[in-house]
Enzyme design. Structure first.
Site, mmCIF file in Angstrom:
data_model
loop_
_atom_site.group_PDB
_atom_site.id
_atom_site.type_symbol
_atom_site.label_atom_id
_atom_site.label_comp_id
_atom_site.label_asym_id
_atom_site.label_seq_id
_atom_site.Cartn_x
_atom_site.Cartn_y
_atom_site.Cartn_z
ATOM 1 N N HIS A 132 20.316 64.470 -26.965
ATOM 2 C CA HIS A 132 20.604 64.039 -28.333
ATOM 3 C C HIS A 132 21.936 64.595 -28.812
ATOM 4 O O HIS A 132 22.057 65.793 -29.083
ATOM 5 C CB HIS A 132 19.443 64.488 -29.252
ATOM 6 C CG HIS A 132 19.541 63.958 -30.644
ATOM 7 N ND1 HIS A 132 19.427 64.750 -31.760
ATOM 8 C CD2 HIS A 132 19.757 62.697 -31.095
ATOM 9 C CE1 HIS A 132 19.560 63.995 -32.835
ATOM 10 N NE2 HIS A 132 19.758 62.756 -32.462
ATOM 11 N N ASN A 182 16.943 67.958 -36.943
ATOM 12 C CA ASN A 182 16.407 67.107 -38.016
ATOM 13 C C ASN A 182 15.093 67.636 -38.580
ATOM 14 O O ASN A 182 14.763 67.384 -39.736
ATOM 15 C CB ASN A 182 16.241 65.663 -37.535
ATOM 16 C CG ASN A 182 17.568 64.917 -37.569
ATOM 17 O OD1 ASN A 182 18.477 65.294 -38.312
ATOM 18 N ND2 ASN A 182 17.704 63.887 -36.762
#
Ligand code: NAD
Length: 274
Positions: A132, A182
């Site tokens: 990511h 996140n």
């Protein structure tokens, strides 16, 4: 395992950045798009960055584009960065697996899908993981290396070392919604919207408070507008669905801004006007 050739699926915002960093450090890099127009637009983005002419020549020399899967048959690692849609991703994995070797490691740059579910859609769940990146890819140092339930130790080690070879700082994250960054960031941004809803302060004061009081590079509303309110809303919903905890529930104002088309910088208006 020695990595020589890297494939990138998708040459959008993230794919073009990923292809750029791979080519810049010397990997032979091949990026696939759905058609020539989108491919050329994506490749054009690669050459726009502020780098020396020598560095640009090196990157361009290592990089090629394609619209076929066959051209990727030589890849040791493939990073998938196509649109965030499970069926689309399944489709490209099936097509890719027809041409790549057994040893090829397949990685997804997904922000919100379950990496173990993506791995299970392939014939190589042990040679699959999440990688990511953060936007803009050439500038942001962090990458999250995400282990699916099925990712082998060998694959994980290879991917971690690969991320370092790109000049990035990898951290290891579990396959849970939001990974690490996140998981911490989204509740904070949602809380900022809730504070604004209850009139804790003006947008400017809330932003200034977190910027100057906490030393953050930007306040939460400037960041929300940068990330995109639709993207934040989408990720918050996925996190809420999985954890069922109120901190991940999108506040009413966020939904209303999204349905009104106030998506942030990209639409010309979010919390601020651009
Ligand atoms: N935008 C971000 O800030 C960000 C950050 C981290 C991760 N991600 C993830 O990265 C991925 C890509 O996001 P993006 O922002 O670059 O999206 P984007 O819309 O800019 O790019 C996606 C690209 O994929 C292409 N594509 C679609 N189907 C394809 C296929 N079958 N083969 C090859 N290309 C195909 C599209 O033509 C498009 O150019 C998503 O999984 C997203 O969740 C995005």
């Amino acid at each position: 395992m020695q990595i020589k050739t890297v494939g990138v699926l998708g040459c959008g915002l993230m794919g073009s950045g990923i292809a750029q960093v791979c080519a810049a450090v010397g990997y032979k890099t091949i990026v696939r798009e759905v058609d020539d127009v989108t491919l050329n637009k994506g490749l054009g983005r690669v050459t726009k960055g502020k780098v020396t002419p020598e560095a640009r020549d090196k990157t361009v020399g290592n990089l090629s584009g394609t619209t076929t899967f066959e051209a990727m048959n030589d890849c040791d690692v493939v990073v998938e960065a196509i649109i965030e849609n499970l069926d689309e991703k399944r489709g490209v994995y099936a097509a890719l697996e027809k041409v790549v070797s057994d040893h090829t490691i397949l990685l997804s740059n997904t922000s919100s899908l379950c990496v173990t579910e993506l791995a299970a859609a392939t014939k190589r769940p042990d040679r699959f993981g999440g990688l990511h990146f953060f936007n803009p890819v050439p500038i942001m140092k962090l990458v999250e290396v995400v282990r699916a339930l099925t990712t082998s130790d060998e694959t994980y080690q290879t991917v971690f070392t690969f991320a370092q070879s790109l000049g990035k700082e990898p951290i290891t994250a579990p396959d849970r919604p939001g990974f690490i960054v996140n998981r911490l960031l989204v509740p904070y941004l949602l809380d900022a919207v809730r504070c604004y809803e209850i009139c804790l302060g003006t947008l400017e004061d809330l932003d200034k408070g977190m910027k100057l009081g906490c030393g953050y590079p930007m306040g939460p509303f400037t960041l929300l507008d940068f990330v995109g309110l639709d993207t934040t809303y989408y990720i918050a919903n996925i996190m809420f669905e999985e954890f069922r905890e109120p901190v991940y529930a999108p506040p009413p104002l966020l939904k209303r801004m999204v349905v009104a088309g106030r998506l942030g910088r990209k639409s010309g208006q979010g919390f601020y006007k651009y």
